[in-house]
Every structure is written in C-alpha cells, then in structure tokens.
Design an enzyme around this catalytic site. Structure first.
Site, PDB file in Angstrom:
ATOM      1  N   GLU A 132       7.846  13.114  77.060  1.00 19.96           N
ATOM      2  CA  GLU A 132       8.503  13.070  78.204  1.00 19.96           C
ATOM      3  C   GLU A 132       7.597  12.902  79.296  1.00 19.96           C
ATOM      4  OE1 GLU A 132      10.782  15.992  81.438  1.00 19.96           O
ATOM      5  OE2 GLU A 132      10.658  16.747  79.436  1.00 19.96           O
ATOM      6  N   ARG A 169       0.869  20.380  79.297  1.00 21.66           N
ATOM      7  CA  ARG A 169       1.723  21.357  79.881  1.00 21.66           C
ATOM      8  C   ARG A 169       1.013  22.505  80.627  1.00 21.66           C
ATOM      9  NH1 ARG A 169       6.945  22.548  78.246  1.00 21.66           N
ATOM     10  NH2 ARG A 169       6.525  21.197  76.433  1.00 21.66           N
ATOM     11  N   SER A 225      12.163  13.005  83.854  1.00 21.80           N
ATOM     12  CA  SER A 225      13.506  13.325  83.733  1.00 21.80           C
ATOM     13  C   SER A 225      14.385  12.780  85.174  1.00 21.80           C
ATOM     14  CB  SER A 225      13.665  14.722  83.704  1.00 21.80           C
ATOM     15  OG  SER A 225      13.408  15.210  82.096  1.00 21.80           O
ATOM     16  N   ARG A 246       0.618  13.785  83.562  1.00 21.55           N
ATOM     17  CA  ARG A 246       1.002  13.205  82.076  1.00 21.55           C
ATOM     18  C   ARG A 246       0.778  11.575  82.319  1.00 21.55           C
ATOM     19  NH1 ARG A 246       5.870  16.313  79.359  1.00 21.55           N
ATOM     20  NH2 ARG A 246       5.195  18.375  79.582  1.00 21.55           N
ATOM     21  N   ARG A 286       4.764  26.222  87.739  1.00 23.06           N
ATOM     22  CA  ARG A 286       5.786  26.629  86.616  1.00 23.06           C
ATOM     23  C   ARG A 286       5.132  27.733  85.659  1.00 23.06           C
ATOM     24  NH1 ARG A 286       9.013  20.990  84.753  1.00 23.06           N
ATOM     25  NH2 ARG A 286       9.726  20.512  87.111  1.00 23.06           N
TER      26      ARG A 286
END
Length: 430
Positions: free
Chosen positions: A349, A277, A352, A391, A262
C-alpha cells in the site's frame, strides 16, 4: 456519526449494514437509548406544561383567599420544577450516552463494497505497468548499497527509539524532491489548492474526522492537550468544521504536505526493518469537500490523481477496492493503491483513497446551502494519499536498483535534483 432519524425510520437497513462490518446488536441498543431519551424529554415537557398551569392558578387562589388551594398549587409548582430539572438532566445524560455510542460506530459501506473479513477478500480493480525483469536478485531499500549511507536507522533509534530514521545526503534530497514533485503535479495538473496546516490540533478536530473517541491509542497527545495529526486529512477536512458553505464553492479540493505521527498501535512485529512503517513520516494528502451528487465521481477522480503520481514516476502499481472487513471506520468505500516493491516481491500500500459521505460532516456540523435555497445539507468528504512520501522513496529505490548497487532515478525527478538521474553506488547524485 449517524442520523438517528434515519436509524429510527429504517432500523433493519442500518443493522444489515453494520452486520456487513461484523457488528450486530447495536441498532437495538441505539433505539433503546433514543426511546429513553425521548421519553424523558416528553415527560419534562408535560411537567413544564403542568407547572405553567399551576403557576397561573396560584395567583387566582391567592386573590380569592383560598389559602389551602394556594399552598397546594405552590407545592405543585415546586414539585414540577424539581421534576423538570431531574428529567432534563436525565435526558441530557442519555443524549450524551447516545452521542458517544453513535460516535464509536463505523460508517456504513456502500452496496458496491465487497463483503469480506480481511485483506485477503479485497478485490483488484486494475493494474498499471509491469515489474522489471531483473537478471539479479533485488534487495529491499535499506540493503541497496547506494542508499545505505542515506538511511541512518541507528542514529534514528539513538535519538527517538525504534521506528525512526535519519535521512541524509542524496537520499534526503530525493525524499524532498518527491514531496515537491507531488505537490506541483497536484496543483498544476489536478487543480488542487496547496495548503499548509498545523500538525497540532484540538481534540474536537480529531473527533470531527473520526480518530476520536475510539482510536485514540493510534495517535499521540501532548501534555497541553493538543493531538499530533496522523495525517493532514484531519486539518484539511476540519477547515470546514462548523461552517455553512455556498454550494457554488463546492467542490473544494485541497492538498498539503505535512509531517504525520502515528503510534502504530497493534502493529508490533510488522515491518520492523526499514522505513515502511514509522512513527513519524511525511505525506502529501488530498482532501475534497463536495456534495452528495458528486461524491462518488470525486472519489474516482481522486483515485486517478494518486495513480497519476505513480505513472509519472514509472512505478508499477495495482488498485484494489477494500472489503468491508478491511476498510477504515470512517469510509463508505476505499480504493487502496499498492506499488510494486521488488525487494519484497509483492505489492504494498502506498495510498488509500476514501469516500466518507456525510459521516465526518455530521461530526463536524459542516453544511452547505443548496442551489436555489432550501434547508442546509451536510457536505460530503473525501481523503486520499497523494502519496506517502517515505513509501514512494522506498519504491523509487527498489524499482530503480541496479546490479552494481546504484539506483536509476525517475526522469520526472531530474529537474528537482539538479539534473541528476542516478544515485551512485557510493550514495551520491549523478
């Protein structure tokens, strides 16, 4: 992608749903384009009928020697042929404009999704576990003495620039063990089919799951035209692209461990330290292909599959439902699972889980045959992290950290680590 017939039949409901997304005026634009397109199609069909009649009459005029009528009819045929070509081309252009417009419009939120502008309006559903009471001040993952040697951000930056990391030694092994543990749990206990897919995909596949055309800046494209997947949601979901499935084959439940890429466009300044991130990371992704009747039940099931990973690792978490302003474009409802990070003193988070209805299926033209026959229907699709591996590594390190700088590791990982239960202060497994 949206059903133009449904918009025509109930434009007020469509506009209301878009208003909940913070959008307005698109319904009128859609209907205007659709009306123009249909008018051109109708005019082309009328011209075609007139051309057909004139073509039949040309021969009759020639046979009876009526040269004037023959020439008039022949000119009329040529005129109608030109009209048909022009109006058909205009209809095709309008159809492309309409499709492009529809492709850029987000999915419609379910009624149960809370209204809101951003993450502050999300609603907590439940919590599991309690953060440890610590007699020392916890630090973030990259500050834990036992983990420092295995988290090499300097070499990552030398190799690739910012937001890359090199994992080494025991930390790299824990990272690998986490992915293996997740896959085994989902396959053995949750009944998902393990799948391995490419990380390079054709542009149509990115369109199919909604990353294109609107969100291209969030991903990477190669010189040859392939796109690097942001998650294996893209590949797993598109395994049914263009397919007509038997209803008996549903639900199709898949899981894959993959590299993900990403650009993190728009995230400048956020989470710049550590590996929270990154531009390149790993995820264990779950995807389900099902029907309209079972889609929401499958969403709850997939959420529980993701939660089960955290429970097995004894990591405290909370589950929230995202509001309309914080939900991804492709979802009708999303559950975010947030893990407790003592180094940040907050939940972050880690998964999701989204139900997309038939939004992606319409883009992919993925359908199934109903039981007992009848017109094919679009499948319904779901996707969810089960979990983001990096994560989860952060959460394991931070929640297991001890006052002396070592890390107590989850018991569930021991068999993947040669029996080790601890990351020592020196960065070794013990």
């Amino acid at each position: 992608m949206h059903d133009i017939r449904a918009i025509r039949e109930n434009p007020e409901a469509f506009e209301h749903a878009l208003n909940r997304r913070g959008l307005s005026g698109l319904t009128a634009q859609i209907l205007s384009l659709d009306a123009e397109r249909r008018a051109r199609i109708s005019a082309a069909e009328t011209a075609q009928a007139e051309q057909n009649r004139a073509s039949k009459e040309v021969g009759a005029a020639k046979a009876r020697g009526d040269d004037a009528e023959f020439e008039r009819l022949r000119a009329l045929v040529a005129e109608k042929k030109a009209d048909i070509a022009r109006m058909s081309a205009e209809a095709e252009a309008l159809d492309a404009d309409l499709r492009d417009l529809l492709l850029g419009i987000p999915n419609l939120p379910l009624d149960r999704v809370p209204d809101g502008a951003d993450e502050d309006d999300n609603v907590e559903l439940r919590r599991w576990g309690s953060p440890r009471a610590l007699d020392f001040t916890p630090v973030e993952h990259f500050e834990i003495p036992g983990a420092r040697a295995g988290l090499d951000f300097e070499t990552g930056a030398k190799l690739s620039g910012s937001r890359f990391v090199v994992l080494k030694g025991a930390v790299a092994r824990i990272h690998r063990a986490l992915a293996q543990f997740m896959l085994d749990l989902h396959v053995d206990q949750h009944g998902l089919e393990e799948t391995w897919t490419p990380v390079l995909v054709l542009e149509d596949m990115m369109v199919g799951t909604g990353q294109l055309p609107k969100f291209g800046e969030d991903s990477y494209q190669t010189r040859e035209g392939w796109w690097l997947i942001p998650t294996s949601e893209v590949t797993l979901t598109n395994t049914v692209n263009g397919d007509l499935l038997d209803h008996a084959a549903l639900p199709r439940r898949m899981v894959a461990h993959s590299q993900c890429f990403r650009s993190e466009a728009g995230s400048a300044g956020r989470d710049t330290t550590g590996m929270l991130r990154q531009h390149q990371f790993e995820k264990v992704e779950m995807v389900s292909i099902t029907d309209a009747e079972t889609g929401l039940a499958e969403h709850e099931r997939m959420t529980r599959c993701a939660e089960a990973v955290l429970e097995a690792l004894d990591l405290p978490y909370r589950t929230i439902v995202l509001c309309t302003g914080d939900m991804g474009a492709g979802a009708r409802i999303t559950h975010d699972i947030e893990v407790w990070l003592p180094g940040q003193n907050r939940y972050r988070e880690i998964s999701s889980v989204s139900y997309c209805g038939d939004y992606q299926a319409r883009r992919m033209n993925a359908r199934y045959r109903p039981e007992g026959g009848g017109k094919p229907e679009f499948v319904h699709t779901l996707n969810g992290s089960g979990l983001a591996v990096g994560r989860t590594l952060i959460a394991v390190l931070e929640n297991g950290q001890q006052a002396d700088g070592s890390v107590t590791l989850p018991a569930a990982l021991s068999r993947y680590l040669g029996g080790a239960t601890c990351l020592t202060t020196e960065g070794a497994l013990a």
